[in-house]
Design an enzyme around this catalytic site. Structure first.
Site, PDB file in Angstrom:
ATOM      1  N   GLU A  76      -6.921  -3.891  -6.681  1.00 19.67           N
ATOM      2  CA  GLU A  76      -6.267  -4.382  -5.471  1.00 19.67           C
ATOM      3  C   GLU A  76      -7.202  -5.331  -4.724  1.00 19.67           C
ATOM      4  O   GLU A  76      -8.392  -5.060  -4.554  1.00 19.67           O
ATOM      5  CB  GLU A  76      -5.920  -3.199  -4.567  1.00 19.67           C
ATOM      6  CG  GLU A  76      -5.303  -3.582  -3.237  1.00 19.67           C
ATOM      7  CD  GLU A  76      -4.967  -2.381  -2.363  1.00 19.67           C
ATOM      8  OE1 GLU A  76      -4.236  -2.583  -1.380  1.00 19.67           O
ATOM      9  OE2 GLU A  76      -5.423  -1.253  -2.663  1.00 19.67           O
ATOM     10  N   LYS A 163       2.816  -6.178  -1.901  1.00 13.69           N
ATOM     11  CA  LYS A 163       2.802  -4.792  -1.434  1.00 13.69           C
ATOM     12  C   LYS A 163       3.881  -4.593  -0.373  1.00 13.69           C
ATOM     13  O   LYS A 163       3.926  -5.303   0.630  1.00 13.69           O
ATOM     14  CB  LYS A 163       1.421  -4.468  -0.863  1.00 13.69           C
ATOM     15  CG  LYS A 163       1.146  -3.000  -0.609  1.00 13.69           C
ATOM     16  CD  LYS A 163      -0.318  -2.817  -0.213  1.00 13.69           C
ATOM     17  CE  LYS A 163      -0.710  -1.364  -0.126  1.00 13.69           C
ATOM     18  NZ  LYS A 163      -2.153  -1.197   0.163  1.00 13.69           N
ATOM     19  N   CYS A 197      -1.726   0.654  -4.641  1.00 10.00           N
ATOM     20  CA  CYS A 197      -2.318   1.714  -3.821  1.00 10.00           C
ATOM     21  C   CYS A 197      -1.255   2.725  -3.383  1.00 10.00           C
ATOM     22  O   CYS A 197      -0.524   3.247  -4.203  1.00 10.00           O
ATOM     23  CB  CYS A 197      -3.095   1.106  -2.657  1.00 10.00           C
ATOM     24  SG  CYS A 197      -4.430   2.160  -2.038  1.00 10.00           S
TER      25      CYS A 197
END
Length: 355
Positions: A76, A163, A197
């Protein structure tokens, strides 16, 4: 200096006292054409230095390719940086001049998509003949997104995933993705997608990806806790897919020195060699077997051979969006069109809509 290599070869299990290591699974029975060598990169960004980070990415990509990898997954925010520990001097109802300038520097480290950095990444994928999954901080005007970029082995930019849900203070520096960037790409080495994540904890997002047929589920992350492995194993079992989780390994010295960059609440106790993100990158099979990792020791290339036949073996008794679903009880609707703050319509379009 070459990276620490950690390679698992699960396609020809050795014999131990007359028994296979995994006696329930004949890993050597798969067609050799269904084997994909994959690497997750565990390494730190060169913080506030995007050109140097790209150079580092190419060195790591070259080394993974030399080891025969066909797919390479980076952590990430590898390009642009994950600003671990920084508060940007934010408090409810209060901002500071330094915090604003911290954001200016972070914004300058991000990349445009498309843009010259994307072109360079595409050239890397083509040069080393690998499928590349890269975590970046994407800049669109003055809004930043935590994004994953996908490239094929011919250097074609396939697309991106933004995201959907930044966590905690991330929401103050990153925008929110929408349903238009939840892709699963059908490639010769398998159907590839990514979640970033803690959005991996969102059941609806995972289900959407399962419904699109994901086979190689990439999970770039910033979570290095030991509990992360349990989440990744659950996803592999739930989705009947390979899970490739890539995290950075960072020491305090990988970030700018104080006072330019401060770790909130812990700066006084840190030395240059203090570990501030311990990695924990791993590769897990659809049957829940940890093929490689987790690695908490340092920067590393973590590699495993993926037998794609394991997907069918796993879904024999559990296909979460197939024979193990109950669509007459549960349903999920996904809005895949882009959500824009402002839409402009010409007078002709307005006339057509009024008819």
């Amino acid at each position: 200096m070459s990276m620490q290599q950690e390679t698992s070869h699960m396609t020809a299990a050795p014999q131990t006292n007359g028994h296979q290591i995994f006696p329930e699974i004949d890993m050597s029975a798969g067609d050799s054409s269904s084997i994909v060598r994959a690497t997750v990169v565990q390494a730190s960004t060169v913080f506030y230095d995007t050109p140097a980070t790209l150079d580092k990415a190419e060195r790591l990509l070259s080394e993974a390719a030399e080891n025969g990898s066909q797919l390479v997954v980076f952590p990430e925010a590898f390009i642009g940086g994950y600003p671990r520990g920084s508060t940007f001097e934010l408090a409810i109802g209060s901002r500071t001049a330094k915090g604003r300038d911290d954001f200016r520097k972070y914004h300058a480290s991000a990349i445009d998509v498309p843009g010259p950095e994307v072109e360079r990444l595409a050239l890397m994928a083509k040069k080393y003949k690998v499928y590349l999954v890269m975590g970046v901080i994407e800049r669109e005007g003055y809004t930043l997104y935590c994004t994953v970029l996908f490239f094929d082995s011919q250097g074609l930019f396939l697309g991106k995933h933004r995201k959907l849900m930044p966590t905690a203070l991330e929401r103050c520096i990153w925008g929110f993705g929408d349903g238009s960037t939840i892709p699963v790409f059908d490639t010769p080495i398998g159907k590839i997608g990514a979640a970033i994540c803690w959005e991996n904890r969102m059941p609806s997002l995972r289900t959407a990806m399962y419904a699109k047929g994901i086979e190689i589920y990439c999970a770039p992350t910033a979570d290095s806790r030991e509990t992360w492995l349990a989440s990744m194993t659950h996803i592999a079992l739930e989705g009947g897919c390979f899970v490739l989780s890539a995290n950075q390994f960072c020491r305090r010295k990988d970030y700018p020195s104080p006072p330019e960059y401060m770790f909130s609440g812990s700066e006084e106790s840190l030395t240059p060699d203090s570990v501030v993100c311990a990695g924990g990158s791993s590769i897990i099979s659809p049957l829940g077997i940890v093929l490689a990792g987790p690695n908490y020791r340092g920067e590393a290339l973590i590699t495993a051979d993926l037998d794609l036949g394991d997907i069918a073996r796993a879904k024999f008794d559990f296909d979460v969006v197939g024979h193990y679903s109950r669509p007459e009880v549960f349903s999920l609707n996904i809005r895949e069109h882009p959500r824009k703050a402002v839409s402009f319509k010409t007078s002709k379009v307005m006339e057509d809509e009024s008819v």
